[in-house]
Scaffold this motif. Structure first.
Motif, PDB file in Angstrom:
ATOM      1  N   THR A  34       0.823  -1.202   0.000  1.00 53.74           N
ATOM      2  CA  THR A  34       0.000   0.000   0.000  1.00 53.74           C
ATOM      3  C   THR A  34       0.861   1.257   0.000  1.00 53.74           C
ATOM      4  OG1 THR A  34      -1.659  -1.161   1.314  1.00 53.74           O
ATOM      5  CG2 THR A  34      -1.852   1.233   1.179  1.00 53.74           C
ATOM      6  N   GLY A  35       0.601   2.160  -0.939  1.00 54.22           N
ATOM      7  CA  GLY A  35       1.293   3.439  -0.944  1.00 54.22           C
ATOM      8  C   GLY A  35       2.773   3.346  -1.234  1.00 54.22           C
ATOM      9  N   VAL A  36       3.209   2.250  -1.840  1.00 52.72           N
ATOM     10  CA  VAL A  36       4.627   2.068  -2.184  1.00 52.72           C
ATOM     11  C   VAL A  36       4.759   2.094  -3.703  1.00 52.72           C
ATOM     12  CG1 VAL A  36       6.606   0.518  -2.088  1.00 52.72           C
ATOM     13  CG2 VAL A  36       5.086   0.740  -0.102  1.00 52.72           C
ATOM     14  N   LYS A  37       5.624   2.968  -4.204  1.00 52.45           N
ATOM     15  CA  LYS A  37       5.826   3.077  -5.649  1.00 52.45           C
ATOM     16  C   LYS A  37       6.621   1.889  -6.170  1.00 52.45           C
ATOM     17  CE  LYS A  37       7.565   7.316  -5.592  1.00 52.45           C
ATOM     18  NZ  LYS A  37       8.018   8.644  -6.082  1.00 52.45           N
ATOM     19  N   GLN A  38       6.386   1.560  -7.432  1.00 51.97           N
ATOM     20  CA  GLN A  38       7.061   0.408  -8.039  1.00 51.97           C
ATOM     21  C   GLN A  38       8.578   0.550  -8.037  1.00 51.97           C
ATOM     22  OE1 GLN A  38       6.683  -0.049 -12.357  1.00 51.97           O
ATOM     23  NE2 GLN A  38       5.677   1.940 -12.474  1.00 51.97           N
ATOM     24  N   SER A  39       9.079   1.769  -8.042  1.00 51.69           N
ATOM     25  CA  SER A  39      10.528   1.985  -8.058  1.00 51.69           C
ATOM     26  C   SER A  39      11.211   1.396  -6.824  1.00 51.69           C
ATOM     27  CB  SER A  39      10.837   3.482  -8.159  1.00 51.69           C
ATOM     28  OG  SER A  39      10.229   4.195  -7.097  1.00 51.69           O
ATOM     29  N   PHE A  40      10.478   1.233  -5.733  1.00 50.64           N
ATOM     30  CA  PHE A  40      11.032   0.638  -4.519  1.00 50.64           C
ATOM     31  C   PHE A  40      11.560  -0.773  -4.789  1.00 50.64           C
ATOM     32  CE2 PHE A  40      10.246  -2.072  -0.739  1.00 50.64           C
ATOM     33  CZ  PHE A  40      11.145  -1.491   0.143  1.00 50.64           C
ATOM     34  N   TYR A  41      10.948  -1.465  -5.731  1.00 44.35           N
ATOM     35  CA  TYR A  41      11.322  -2.851  -6.039  1.00 44.35           C
ATOM     36  C   TYR A  41      12.316  -2.939  -7.195  1.00 44.35           C
ATOM     37  CZ  TYR A  41       7.057  -3.372  -3.310  1.00 44.35           C
ATOM     38  OH  TYR A  41       6.113  -3.278  -2.323  1.00 44.35           O
ATOM     39  N   GLY A  42      12.851  -1.793  -7.635  1.00 43.06           N
ATOM     40  CA  GLY A  42      13.684  -1.753  -8.823  1.00 43.06           C
ATOM     41  C   GLY A  42      14.945  -2.602  -8.740  1.00 43.06           C
ATOM     42  N   HIS A  43      15.714  -2.478  -7.655  1.00 43.11           N
ATOM     43  CA  HIS A  43      16.961  -3.246  -7.535  1.00 43.11           C
ATOM     44  C   HIS A  43      16.662  -4.748  -7.495  1.00 43.11           C
ATOM     45  CE1 HIS A  43      19.494   0.228  -7.185  1.00 43.11           C
ATOM     46  NE2 HIS A  43      18.905   0.658  -6.084  1.00 43.11           N
ATOM     47  N   PHE A  44      15.624  -5.116  -6.783  1.00 45.65           N
ATOM     48  CA  PHE A  44      15.226  -6.521  -6.701  1.00 45.65           C
ATOM     49  C   PHE A  44      14.824  -7.034  -8.084  1.00 45.65           C
ATOM     50  CE2 PHE A  44      11.842  -9.704  -6.016  1.00 45.65           C
ATOM     51  CZ  PHE A  44      12.503 -10.618  -5.212  1.00 45.65           C
ATOM     52  N   ALA A  45      14.054  -6.227  -8.825  1.00 42.84           N
ATOM     53  CA  ALA A  45      13.621  -6.624 -10.165  1.00 42.84           C
ATOM     54  C   ALA A  45      14.812  -6.763 -11.108  1.00 42.84           C
ATOM     55  CB  ALA A  45      12.627  -5.600 -10.710  1.00 42.84           C
ATOM     56  N   GLU A  46      15.768  -5.849 -11.021  1.00 42.53           N
ATOM     57  CA  GLU A  46      16.964  -5.924 -11.869  1.00 42.53           C
ATOM     58  C   GLU A  46      17.762  -7.193 -11.573  1.00 42.53           C
ATOM     59  OE1 GLU A  46      18.999  -2.342 -10.987  1.00 42.53           O
ATOM     60  OE2 GLU A  46      17.769  -1.092 -12.321  1.00 42.53           O
ATOM     61  N   TYR A  47      17.874  -7.532 -10.307  1.00 41.93           N
ATOM     62  CA  TYR A  47      18.598  -8.745  -9.922  1.00 41.93           C
ATOM     63  C   TYR A  47      17.943  -9.978 -10.551  1.00 41.93           C
ATOM     64  CZ  TYR A  47      20.232 -12.545  -6.894  1.00 41.93           C
ATOM     65  OH  TYR A  47      20.751 -13.738  -6.428  1.00 41.93           O
ATOM     66  N   MET A  48      16.628 -10.065 -10.443  1.00 39.93           N
ATOM     67  CA  MET A  48      15.913 -11.215 -10.991  1.00 39.93           C
ATOM     68  C   MET A  48      16.034 -11.265 -12.521  1.00 39.93           C
ATOM     69  SD  MET A  48      14.867 -12.915  -8.449  1.00 39.93           S
ATOM     70  CE  MET A  48      14.944 -12.590  -6.685  1.00 39.93           C
ATOM     71  N   ALA A  49      15.973 -10.095 -13.160  1.00 40.47           N
ATOM     72  CA  ALA A  49      16.077 -10.046 -14.620  1.00 40.47           C
ATOM     73  C   ALA A  49      17.450 -10.499 -15.092  1.00 40.47           C
ATOM     74  CB  ALA A  49      15.785  -8.628 -15.115  1.00 40.47           C
ATOM     75  N   ARG A  50      18.489 -10.169 -14.337  1.00 38.52           N
ATOM     76  CA  ARG A  50      19.842 -10.598 -14.712  1.00 38.52           C
ATOM     77  C   ARG A  50      19.996 -12.120 -14.656  1.00 38.52           C
ATOM     78  NH1 ARG A  50      21.515  -5.933 -11.823  1.00 38.52           N
ATOM     79  NH2 ARG A  50      21.957  -7.184  -9.956  1.00 38.52           N
ATOM     80  N   HIS A  51      19.083 -12.771 -13.981  1.00 41.18           N
ATOM     81  CA  HIS A  51      19.110 -14.230 -13.896  1.00 41.18           C
ATOM     82  C   HIS A  51      18.058 -14.866 -14.801  1.00 41.18           C
ATOM     83  CE1 HIS A  51      21.429 -13.188 -10.290  1.00 41.18           C
ATOM     84  NE2 HIS A  51      21.971 -14.381 -10.406  1.00 41.18           N
ATOM     85  N   GLY A  52      17.646 -14.130 -15.831  1.00 41.77           N
ATOM     86  CA  GLY A  52      16.817 -14.714 -16.876  1.00 41.77           C
ATOM     87  C   GLY A  52      15.329 -14.656 -16.679  1.00 41.77           C
ATOM     88  N   ILE A  53      14.865 -13.875 -15.718  1.00 42.52           N
ATOM     89  CA  ILE A  53      13.431 -13.781 -15.454  1.00 42.52           C
ATOM     90  C   ILE A  53      12.882 -12.484 -16.037  1.00 42.52           C
ATOM     91  CG2 ILE A  53      11.686 -13.627 -13.628  1.00 42.52           C
ATOM     92  CD1 ILE A  53      13.641 -15.265 -11.880  1.00 42.52           C
ATOM     93  N   TRP A  54      11.746 -12.568 -16.686  1.00 43.13           N
ATOM     94  CA  TRP A  54      11.053 -11.359 -17.146  1.00 43.13           C
ATOM     95  C   TRP A  54      10.247 -10.818 -15.970  1.00 43.13           C
ATOM     96  CZ3 TRP A  54       5.973 -10.962 -20.342  1.00 43.13           C
ATOM     97  CH2 TRP A  54       5.755  -9.624 -20.710  1.00 43.13           C
TER      98      TRP A  54
END
Length: 283
Positions: A34-54
Motif C-alpha cells: 500500500t502506498g509504495v511506488k514500483q521503483s522501490f522494487y527496482g533493484h530486486f527486479a533488476e537482480y531477478m532479470a539478470r538471472h533470466g526472469i522477465w
C-alpha cells in the motif's frame, strides 16, 4: 528497462516497468504494498532479470506514475487495485507470453489483492511477503489500540478532511485515493477482512492451486504472524511452504516489513527467492 502503460478494463492507464526479456521461460509480476511506488522494487527486479526472469512492476491507480490528474478526482477503490489494476497487468503478461511460467509476488496488500484478480489462477507460483489480513484484532497489546485508533479515527477523519488520505505527511507513504483508503479501512474492521466485503463470485483465493510460499519477518509491526497465517489460509493451494525470516540469520539489523527488497539482501536472501521463483518453471 522499458516503461509503458497498460489500459485497464475501467479505462484508466497503469504505469508498468519491464525488466529483462519478455520471451523468458519465467515471469515475475510484483504487486506492491500500500502506498509504495514500483521503483522501490527496482533493484530486486533488476537482480531477478539478470538471472533470466522477465519481471514487471507497476503502480496502482493513484500511486506514483499511475497518478494522472488530481487525486481527489479518482473514483477507484481498494478492490479495483486487484480486480482491475493487477488483473490488467496479469492479462497483459499472459497475452505477451502465454507459455511462460508465471510467478506473482505480493508484498503486503499486494498479496491480499492476488485473490481478486481472476488471471492469478494461471500462476504456477505465488510468493506472499508480509501479506496479511488487516483486521485490527490480529495485532497484540498496545499495537491493537494503535490500530483501533488508526482505522476508526485517524484514517477516516483525515481522508474525509482532505478528500484523500495524506499518507506522505502521516506515514511517509504515497497519498491514497479517497475510495481506496476508505474501503481498505473498512476491510480492517471486519473479522474476515476482504472476504466479508467482496461478493464470493468475485473472490478467487480458493481457486488458486499454484505453489505457495508464505514469507513472514521477525518484528514486522505491519504483519503479525497471526494475520499472515490468516491470509495464507485463504488460498486454496495445498502445495505450500513457510519461511519465517529471523534477523539473526542475516545479520542485517531489523529486516522488518520492507527489508526483504532492499539491496543489502542481495547476497543473502535474494538468491533464496530467485530459487523459489525459478521453481515456477517446470522446465
Amino acid at each position: 528497462m522499458t516503461y509503458f502503460d497498460v489500459v485497464t478494463s475501467a479505462g484508466h492507464s497503469i504505469a508498468v516497468t519491464s525488466y529483462g526479456l519478455p520471451k523468458s521461460n519465467s515471469i515475475l509480476v510484483i504487486a506492491p504494498a500500500t502506498g509504495v511506488k514500483q521503483s522501490f522494487y527496482g533493484h530486486f527486479a533488476e537482480y531477478m532479470a539478470r538471472h533470466g526472469i522477465w519481471v514487471l512492476t507497476f503502480d496502482y491507480m493513484g500511486i506514483g506514475d499511475s497518478l494522472r490528474g488530481p487525486i481527489t478526482q479518482l473514483k477507484g477503490n481498494a478492490q479495483e487495485w486487484g480486480s482491475v489494476d493487477l488483473e490488467a497487468v496479469l492479462s497483459f503478461v499472459m497475452d505477451e507470453n502465454p507459455h511462460g511460467a508465471l510467478c506473482i509476488l505480493g508484498h503486503s496488500i499486494g498479496g491480499q489483492l492476488i485473490g481478486l484478480a481472476p488471471t492469478s489462477r494461471k500462476a504456477s507460483r505465488i510468493i506472499l511477503v508480509g501479506a496479511q489480513s488487516g483486521y485490527w484484532k490480529f495485532w497484540p497489546g498496545l499495537s491493537r489500540i494503535k490500530m483501533l485508533f488508526y482505522w476508526y479515527f485517524l484514517l477516516p477523519s483525515l481522508t474525509w478532511m482532505f478528500g484523500y488520505f495524506p499518507g506522505k505527511k502521516i506515514l511517509g507513504m504515497e497519498n491514497l485515493p479517497k475510495n481506496m483508503a476508505l474501503q481498505w479501512r473498512y476491510w480492517c474492521t471486519l473479522p474476515n477482512y476482504i472476504l466479508d466485503d467482496v461478493p464470493p463470485e468475485q473472490l478467487f483465493y480458493k481457486d488458486i492451486d499454484a505453489r505457495l510460499l508464505v514469507i513472514s519477518m521477525e518484528r514486522d509491526t505491519f504483519a503479525p504472524l497471526a494475520a499472515v497465517e490468516y491470509l495464507s489460509n485463504c488460498y486454496g493451494s495445498e502445495n505450500r511452504k513457510r519461511l519465517h525470516i529471523h534477523n539473526r540469520d542475516y545479520q542485517m539489523g531489523n529486516i522488518g516489513h520492507f527489508g526483504v527488497f532492499k539491496k543489502k539482501m542481495k547476497e543473502s536472501l535474494w538468491p533464496v527467492l530467485l530459487h523459489e521463483i525459478q521453481l515456477s518453471n517446470p522446465q
